[in-house]
Every structure is written in C-alpha cells, then in structure tokens.
Design a protein around this motif. Structure first.
Motif, PDB file in Angstrom:
ATOM      1  N   GLY A 260      -9.228  -3.843   7.467  1.00 30.58           N
ATOM      2  CA  GLY A 260      -8.702  -2.976   6.627  1.00 30.58           C
ATOM      3  C   GLY A 260      -7.217  -2.965   6.301  1.00 30.58           C
ATOM      4  N   ARG A 261      -6.407  -3.201   7.297  1.00 32.37           N
ATOM      5  CA  ARG A 261      -5.156  -3.337   7.351  1.00 32.37           C
ATOM      6  C   ARG A 261      -4.442  -4.155   6.492  1.00 32.37           C
ATOM      7  N   TYR A 262      -5.213  -5.219   6.154  1.00 35.52           N
ATOM      8  CA  TYR A 262      -4.530  -6.131   5.113  1.00 35.52           C
ATOM      9  C   TYR A 262      -4.940  -5.493   3.680  1.00 35.52           C
ATOM     10  N   LEU A 263      -5.987  -4.938   3.781  1.00 31.95           N
ATOM     11  CA  LEU A 263      -5.975  -4.266   2.316  1.00 31.95           C
ATOM     12  C   LEU A 263      -4.948  -3.257   2.056  1.00 31.95           C
ATOM     13  N   SER A 264      -4.787  -2.379   2.992  1.00 34.38           N
ATOM     14  CA  SER A 264      -3.708  -1.236   2.829  1.00 34.38           C
ATOM     15  C   SER A 264      -2.364  -2.031   2.716  1.00 34.38           C
ATOM     16  N   GLY A 265      -1.975  -3.097   3.284  1.00 33.28           N
ATOM     17  CA  GLY A 265      -0.813  -3.751   3.183  1.00 33.28           C
ATOM     18  C   GLY A 265      -0.663  -4.209   2.041  1.00 33.28           C
ATOM     19  N   LEU A 266      -1.744  -4.713   1.186  1.00 32.18           N
ATOM     20  CA  LEU A 266      -1.595  -5.256   0.069  1.00 32.18           C
ATOM     21  C   LEU A 266      -1.480  -4.313  -1.192  1.00 32.18           C
ATOM     22  N   ILE A 267      -2.141  -3.362  -1.184  1.00 28.58           N
ATOM     23  CA  ILE A 267      -1.907  -2.191  -1.905  1.00 28.58           C
ATOM     24  C   ILE A 267      -0.652  -1.922  -1.801  1.00 28.58           C
ATOM     25  N   GLU A 268      -0.229  -1.472  -0.708  1.00 31.88           N
ATOM     26  CA  GLU A 268       1.315  -0.676  -0.631  1.00 31.88           C
ATOM     27  C   GLU A 268       2.396  -1.929  -0.957  1.00 31.88           C
ATOM     28  N   ALA A 269       2.128  -3.147  -0.882  1.00 34.46           N
ATOM     29  CA  ALA A 269       3.140  -4.009  -1.442  1.00 34.46           C
ATOM     30  C   ALA A 269       3.109  -4.259  -2.699  1.00 34.46           C
ATOM     31  N   HIS A 270       2.033  -4.104  -3.622  1.00 37.44           N
ATOM     32  CA  HIS A 270       1.761  -3.907  -4.916  1.00 37.44           C
ATOM     33  C   HIS A 270       2.574  -2.749  -5.529  1.00 37.44           C
ATOM     34  N   ILE A 271       2.529  -1.967  -4.693  1.00 34.97           N
ATOM     35  CA  ILE A 271       3.085  -0.809  -5.276  1.00 34.97           C
ATOM     36  C   ILE A 271       4.534  -0.663  -5.273  1.00 34.97           C
ATOM     37  N   ALA A 272       5.007  -1.322  -4.007  1.00 38.29           N
ATOM     38  CA  ALA A 272       6.361  -1.310  -3.915  1.00 38.29           C
ATOM     39  C   ALA A 272       7.027  -2.334  -4.822  1.00 38.29           C
ATOM     40  N   ALA A 273       6.246  -3.390  -5.136  1.00 33.73           N
ATOM     41  CA  ALA A 273       6.871  -4.443  -6.342  1.00 33.73           C
ATOM     42  C   ALA A 273       6.527  -3.888  -7.661  1.00 33.73           C
ATOM     43  N   GLY A 274       6.010  -2.606  -7.918  1.00 34.45           N
ATOM     44  CA  GLY A 274       5.966  -1.962  -9.243  1.00 34.45           C
ATOM     45  C   GLY A 274       4.494  -2.629  -9.963  1.00 34.45           C
ATOM     46  N   ASN A 275       3.802  -3.389  -9.088  1.00 31.46           N
ATOM     47  CA  ASN A 275       2.481  -3.827  -9.530  1.00 31.46           C
ATOM     48  C   ASN A 275       1.278  -2.862  -9.544  1.00 31.46           C
ATOM     49  N   ILE A 276       1.571  -1.666 -10.584  1.00 31.76           N
ATOM     50  CA  ILE A 276       0.603  -0.467 -10.431  1.00 31.76           C
ATOM     51  C   ILE A 276      -0.645  -0.994 -10.826  1.00 31.76           C
ATOM     52  N   ARG A 277      -0.945  -1.840 -11.860  1.00 29.50           N
ATOM     53  CA  ARG A 277      -2.338  -2.279 -12.352  1.00 29.50           C
ATOM     54  C   ARG A 277      -3.044  -2.880 -11.135  1.00 29.50           C
ATOM     55  N   GLN A 278      -2.427  -3.887 -10.277  1.00 34.66           N
ATOM     56  CA  GLN A 278      -3.017  -4.641  -9.444  1.00 34.66           C
ATOM     57  C   GLN A 278      -3.581  -3.763  -8.283  1.00 34.66           C
ATOM     58  N   ALA A 279      -2.622  -2.761  -7.953  1.00 33.37           N
ATOM     59  CA  ALA A 279      -2.626  -1.708  -6.953  1.00 33.37           C
ATOM     60  C   ALA A 279      -3.942  -0.770  -7.391  1.00 33.37           C
ATOM     61  N   THR A 280      -4.031  -0.327  -8.507  1.00 32.54           N
ATOM     62  CA  THR A 280      -5.215   0.407  -8.958  1.00 32.54           C
ATOM     63  C   THR A 280      -6.549  -0.245  -8.961  1.00 32.54           C
ATOM     64  N   THR A 281      -6.438  -1.488  -9.473  1.00 31.47           N
ATOM     65  CA  THR A 281      -7.374  -2.495  -9.307  1.00 31.47           C
ATOM     66  C   THR A 281      -8.222  -2.402  -7.969  1.00 31.47           C
TER      67      THR A 281
END
Length: 591
Positions: A260-281
């Motif tokens: 789970g921590r890799y999923l959390s980290g990936l979502i957080e990284a996408h948000i930080a990069a402004g990749n909101i669509r990827q984070a939402t998906t």
C-alpha cells in the motif's frame, strides 16, 4: 576461515585490566590465552616507574595504565613493543586497536601485516590494512586489502561494505572519502551491497548525481528487494526530481502490487507533479473495492480531499469507520479536513470526539488547541491542553507532545514566563527531548534574552549535531545579530544539507547573504523561500533586501502581499516602521 560477529572495524578500546582478558591472576595466569608469562604480578604504577624492568608484562601493564588515562599514543607504543615480537593473535589485535585509537595508522598497518602472516584468515587484519591504506590515500592498497577482507570473510559481504561505508562517512577526510566512494562505484559495479553503500554515502556527501546512478544500479541488481526502491525514492526526493520519484514508484508498484505504501507514494507524487487526472484515476481504482488496510484508507481519504474529490474521501472514511477500532482515526481525519477547509468549528467538533483511550488522543488535542487559538480562544486552548495532560492513561510520548504544545501555545499567547516554566519542567524530566530546549530558546528570543537563547541553542547543537532546526535557528540568529558570519554560514549550510528543501532554512541563507553584502545572492535565496512558503517574515526579509538594492517598487509590492498574509507579524511590522511606515495599518504603527 575466521569470521567474527563483532565489527572487524570496531575501534573500541577497553584497556581496563579486568575487562580486557589481560588480567594476571596471583598464579600468573590470565582468563584468556596468556599474553605474557610472569612469575609474579606487577602493578600498573610499578610498570610506569622509571626503574621498572622493560619486560613484556611491563609493556602490557603500562599500555593498560596509559589507556585508562586516555593517553593512547603511549598505550599504542607499549602494546606494539610486545606485539611486534609476539605470535599471539589476541595481543596483536589489542595492539592494533590501540594504534588505531592513537591514529597511528602506519603502526596499525605493520601490526596487521604481522597478524595476517600469523593468521592469514584473520578478518580484522584485512580490515585494518584497508583503513590504513585509505588513511594514506593509497586506493590500490586499499583495494587489495578489501579483496582480501572479502575473501577471508566471504559470507559477510554486506557487513563488510556497511562497515567500510561507516568508516568512510565518519572517520576520514571528506574529500578523500568522496574520492574513494566514486572509486568503489566503478570498482564493484555488479555488487549489490557495494552500490547500496555508494548511493548512501553519495547522498550524505551531497553528490546526488552519483547517488542516483548507484541507486539505479541497485534496483537493477536487486529488483526483488523493497529497499532498492525505497533508496531510489529517497534520492529522487532529495534531488527534487518528481518525475524520477514517479518512475521509481511505478517500478515498485509493478513489483509489489499489494504494498500500500507504494500506491500512496505514487498518488502523492502525481499530486505534487500536478498530475491530478492520474491521481484521481488511481484513487478511483483503489476505492472501487476499498482495501482493508487502515493506513492506506487514511491516506486515500486525505489525498481525495486534497484534490477536491469529496465523494472519494467519504468512501474511504466510511470504509475505515467499519473497521473495528478505527472510529477515532475517522474523527481525527474529519477534523483535519475541516480545519484545512477553514471550518474551524466543524474541525473542533470532530476532534473533540477522539477518545482519551485512543492512540490519537494527543494528536487530536494538539489540533483542537490550534483550532481554539484560531477561533480567538487561546485561554480555552491552554485549559484544554492542561486538562489533557491530567487525563488518565496517557503515555510518556503523549505527555511530551501535549507539554510541547502547551509551551508553544503559552508563548504564542504572550505568556512567556509560563512557557519557559513548562519547557524547563520538560527538560528536567526528559533531558534528551531536544524540542523543548528549542522551544525554550525561541521563547527566550521573544523575551529579547538573546544571549541566553544562543546558549540554549549551542547546548542543543552540541547534544545533537544533526538537529537541523537548531542549526538553522543558531545560524540565523548569528546572521541577524551580524556577528560570527563564518560560523553562521557553516550552521545554515549544515541545516540545508540535512533538509535542502526547507524554506525557513533558505530564508536564513538569504538573510546571511544580505548581512555579507551579497545582495543578488540574498534576493535569489529569499525569492525561492518566499515562493515555496509565502510567509510574512520571509516577505519582510525579501522586501528589505530589494529596498536596500534600490528596487523599492518591488519591495513595496512584496510588503503589501506580506501584510495580507499576516498583518500582525512582528518582524514585518518592525521592518515597515524602519522603511515604509505608511504601509502599516492605521492606528497600529506603534506596535
């Protein structure tokens, strides 16, 4: 083959006679293999007397006596006098330890060479020959010794490289350590543990490109090790390379899809990069069938809120509430979300529902106190923290967290003497709890007791040389006082090395450059800090430097923006009184 469970590079030198195995009994026997034979016992004081016989027992006892006095050079000389004529491995190892403690590496190497001839499989001898070669800057000799060490202790490659890394980081000249780190990187390109050590050393030395290259090798050599990806993420974050962090997290998630921590980290990284669509998906896919991991659900709820996906946040929290024992976590998260939305009263209501029996009780009470302060009820915040401290069943960690919040809230409310009293009580109870000493120093600054505050910070930095906030606070204070600017620079640079992205530390660097008269460098640093953290004090500093440089329109613009952020900031108000009093709100210019 000889292998030992203790570190082959252990430099601890216990020269107390009884503890060393060198003690001579009344029959002239030792508790370990005898180092020397003597028909009668000799005391250390007799051994040091001018007329003492220069026998082996004299040298051993004199060495131990000098060691007790921390006179390691003399101890090493006496041990070597016996050891260079002895075939006793134990005595040779003791002599090597003494030589290393005395930093007589040529002597240590000679002793190690003798030990290696007597016991070719002795790992300590190989280790000492390596570090002695490193001290001499002879990388070829160090390589030969390292290869021999790996051969004599072939089952412990991980330990050997870890010990080598520790020595490089802590014991030898930084430039020399970095040079050998680069050498190791190319000398062992296919050795997993060697590349791990290189990556960590390069990271600690600030050689981030080398760290990234070695981390990439680590992932290629150890694709089934979570630590390979964890190291890559740490380095990517340190470099500020969000795209690299995303790539590493995607690799990790493909290899460990249930982690789970890799999923959390990936979502957080996408948000930080402004990749909101990827984070939402990712959030939608993860919550299609909500997981049972409470920690992951908490993160998914917070991430959903951060990107304005309230339905997804509710879905995660409702699933979390169904898990036994998680209701307090739900109240805590709902409280945090409400506070971030500006719903202070709603946040306070949710936080007040967290049970005193919950391990989140102290967190909730600290947030609740902050909410009360925000609502203008500082007295209620203080009373609430005091009541929480008297609650039954809270542990020591909760007590510390609550007392620190109380000291901070008292100081923010202008009750400085009470804050000092709370901080001092905590320091007396927990001498190693450094945050209280830092809080005490900050409160002393507020009371304009600068020298007392500096004294506290120096104590803290001495106790914890890597305490970044304390390093920064002391460095900034010296810069602000326009004194010891070289020391201030060293302190601030150390703080930034430990936490490169900290805007408060970058503000300190900018203020230091201002004091040094380097206005362009000061403006660059302060603009970076203000961009990362629009803070009234940082804006105050940036405006002053711009004003002094003659860019007064820009200074006024920054000060107006800073007033909108926090019109009560004392640093900003003091700066405006000196340079632009017309900007101060009406009837408040004397504050």
């Amino acid at each position: 083959m000889r292998s030992t469970s203790v570190s082959a590079l252990a430099l601890g030198l216990s020269l107390l006679t009884a503890a060393s195995g060198c003690a001579i009994s009344s029959q002239g026997q030792s508790s370990s293999p005898p180092l020397v034979n003597s028909a009668s016992p000799v005391t250390a004081s007799e051994a040091e007397s001018p007329g003492a016989d220069q026998s082996p027992i004299f040298h051993v006892l004199a060495a131990e006596s000098y060691g007790r006095k921390k006179q390691f050079d003399e101890a090493a000389g006496h041990y070597a006098a016996v050891a260079m004529e002895s075939d006793n491995p134990f005595l040779l190892e003791r002599a090597i330890q003494a030589a290393i403690f005395a930093e007589r590496f040529d002597l240590a190497q000679s002793l190690a060479q003798r030990l290696s001839r007597i016991d070719p499989q002795n790992a300590r001898a190989a280790a000492v020959m390596m570090i002695s070669a490193l001290e001499a800057g002879d990388f070829q000799a160090a390589d030969r010794a390292l290869n021999h060490w790996l051969e004599t202790d072939s089952g412990n490659a991980e330990q050997i490289f870890n010990e080598t890394g520790q020595y490089l980081q802590k014991r030898i000249d930084r430039a020399q350590a970095m040079a050998y780190t680069r050498h190791l990187s190319e000398r062992f390109p296919q050795q997993y543990q060697a590349q791990v050590v290189v990556a960590k050393l390069a990271l600690s030395f600030g050689e981030l490109d080398l760290a990234a290259r070695s981390a990439e090798r680590v992932r290629a050599l150890g694709p089934d090790k979570m630590s390979s990806y964890d190291l890559g993420m740490v380095i990517a974050n340190r470099r500020g390379d969000i795209e690299q962090a995303i790539e590493v997290l995607q690799q990790a998630r493909r290899r460990f899809p249930d982690e789970g921590r890799y999923l959390s980290g990936l979502i957080e990284a996408h948000i930080a990069a402004g990749n909101i669509r990827q984070a939402t998906t990712l959030l939608e896919n993860s919550l299609a069938e909500p997981p049972a991991d409470p920690k992951l659900l908490r993160n998914l709820a917070l991430f959903s809120f951060e990107i304005d996906q309230a339905d997804l946040a509710d879905k995660a929290l409702n699933r979390l509430k169904d898990i036994p024992g998680q209701s307090d976590q739900v109240y805590l998260i709902r409280g945090r979300i409400a506070l971030r939305k500006g719903d202070i009263q709603g946040g306070a209501r949710a936080l007040s529902r967290v049970s005193v029996k919950s391990d989140q009780f102290a967190n909730a009470q600290v947030l609740l106190a902050a909410a009360r302060v925000e609502m203008g009820d500082a007295e209620g915040a203080i009373a609430g923290l005091k009541a929480a401290l008297n609650a039954q069943g809270i542990d020591e960690a909760d007590q510390q967290q609550l007392m620190l919040a109380l000291a901070s809230t008292l100081a923010e409310s202008g009750r400085f003497e009470e804050s000092l009293e709370v901080s001092q009580q905590a320091i007396s109870a927990w001498p190693d709890a450094s945050d209280f000493r830092l809080q005490k120093a900050l409160t002393l600054f507020a009371l304009e007791k600068t020298e007392a505050a500096i004294k506290e910070l120096r104590v803290l930095v001495e106790q914890e040389p890597d305490h970044a906030p304390a390093l920064n606070a002391l460095g900034y204070t010296l810069a602000d006082e326009d004194r010891n600017l070289d020391e201030a620079a060293d302190l601030i640079e150390r703080a930034l090395h430990l936490d490169p992205g900290n805007p408060a530390f970058m503000d300190s660097l900018g203020w230091l450059k201002y004091r040094q008269g380097k206005l362009d460098q000061a403006i660059d640093a302060l603009k970076k800090a203000f961009g990362q953290s629009p803070n009234a004090e940082i804006g105050s500093h940036l405006g002053e430097v711009l004003w002094v440089k003659g860019e007064r329109d820009k200074a006024l613009e920054i000060w107006r923006e800073s007033l909108e952020i926090n019109p009560r900031d004392t640093t900003l108000r003091r700066t405006l009184r000196n340079f632009a009093p017309e900007l101060l709100p009406a009837n408040n210019g004397k504050q």
